[in-house]
Design an enzyme around this catalytic site. Structure first.
Site, PDB file in Angstrom:
ATOM      1  N   HIS A  89      42.894  -3.551 -44.421  1.00 14.17           N
ATOM      2  CA  HIS A  89      43.538  -2.278 -44.135  1.00 14.17           C
ATOM      3  C   HIS A  89      43.706  -2.282 -42.539  1.00 14.17           C
ATOM      4  O   HIS A  89      42.902  -2.931 -41.861  1.00 14.17           O
ATOM      5  CB  HIS A  89      42.875  -0.964 -44.413  1.00 14.17           C
ATOM      6  CG  HIS A  89      42.759  -0.784 -46.068  1.00 14.17           C
ATOM      7  ND1 HIS A  89      43.919  -0.703 -46.716  1.00 14.17           N
ATOM      8  CD2 HIS A  89      41.799  -0.575 -46.973  1.00 14.17           C
ATOM      9  CE1 HIS A  89      43.480  -0.512 -48.028  1.00 14.17           C
ATOM     10  NE2 HIS A  89      42.360  -0.577 -48.183  1.00 14.17           N
ATOM     11  N   CYS A 132      48.677  -2.735 -42.913  1.00 15.00           N
ATOM     12  CA  CYS A 132      49.519  -1.654 -42.338  1.00 15.00           C
ATOM     13  C   CYS A 132      49.182  -1.599 -40.784  1.00 15.00           C
ATOM     14  O   CYS A 132      48.514  -2.031 -40.305  1.00 15.00           O
ATOM     15  CB  CYS A 132      48.866  -0.171 -42.955  1.00 15.00           C
ATOM     16  SG  CYS A 132      49.343  -0.222 -44.706  1.00 15.00           S
TER      17      CYS A 132
END
Length: 242
Positions: A89, A132
């Site tokens: 992430h 991301c």
């Protein structure tokens, strides 16, 4: 009519060892194992010595890249290039370790630059970042009347410190990067397919990856989304993996 072969001085010497390090947070990232399997297949086919580390903490991200650099510099044989794959992430400029702490991407990148890694000086260093870079979602834009195909599934005396590096991000700054909970990320799966099955300089291959991703329709929470990678290059020569 076939295109002329590039001159030797215009391409990186890939006759030596190829090394790869993959650091992947699998926790709360369904589909990660499919990406790891695909990457391992790619590295094996392209002749890389590949190491995978699962679920590193933020500190371990830094430590593992530094150990990778130390091992490279300690080798006596010729090193042609290094790949570092970072999957977690993230936010713009940061990755989240398994411990939910953040590590700065720039601190990882600089470990292998021409100043800090002598064995890779003037050699290609490729970073692949599947993470991301923000929260934005791209619904896509209509272009003309085109139908978009639906797809569900070194001899230099001195060189600058930051040359010979290629950063490949799974998405552009500020945007989400998508991952299927079983099939893995469309970015990694597409990149592996292109790198294994096509030949040509790496920037040409990455243009094909971008084209395929741009044509794909990804569905998230019932909404069609668009996503494309971003490539940042300071390569001085053509890099051929096959």
């Amino acid at each position: 009519m076939s295109s002329p072969q590039p001159l030797e001085e215009e391409t990186y010497d890939m006759s030596g060892a190829r090394v790869a390090l993959t650091l992947c947070v699998t926790k709360a990232r369904e589909g990660s194992e499919a990406d790891l399997v695909a990457l391992e297949r790619m590295f094996q086919q392209l002749g890389f010595e590949s190491t995978i580390k699962r679920d590193p903490t933020a500190q371990q991200f830094q430590e593992e890249v530094e150990k990778f650099q130390q091992a490279i510099d300690a080798r006596k044989d010729f090193i042609s290039c290094a790949f570092v794959v970072l999957m977690a992430h993230g936010l713009e400029g940061y990755l989240e370790g398994e411990d939910e702490q953040m590590v700065e991407l720039e601190n990882l990148f600089k470990v292998l630059n021409n100043k800090n890694c002598q064995a890779l000086r003037a050699k290609p260093k490729v970073y692949i970042v599947q993470a991301c870079r923000g929260e934005k979602k791209d619904p896509g834009q209509t272009v003309g009347g085109d139908n978009i195909e639906m797809i569900t599934k070194d001899s230099l005396q001195t060189i600058p410190t930051y040359t010979d590096t290629l950063h490949i991000y799974s998405t552009v700054e500020g945007y989400i990067s998508y991952r299927h909970d079983k099939d893995g990320s469309y970015f990694i799966q597409t990149l592996v397919d292109v790198f294994i099955n096509r030949k040509g300089p790496i920037l040409e291959l990455l243009t094909e990856v971008t084209r395929r991703m741009a044509e794909a329709e990804l569905v998230q929470e019932g909404e069609e989304r668009k996503v494309n990678p971003e490539i940042q290059s300071t390569l001085r020569k053509q890099l051929y993996l096959q």
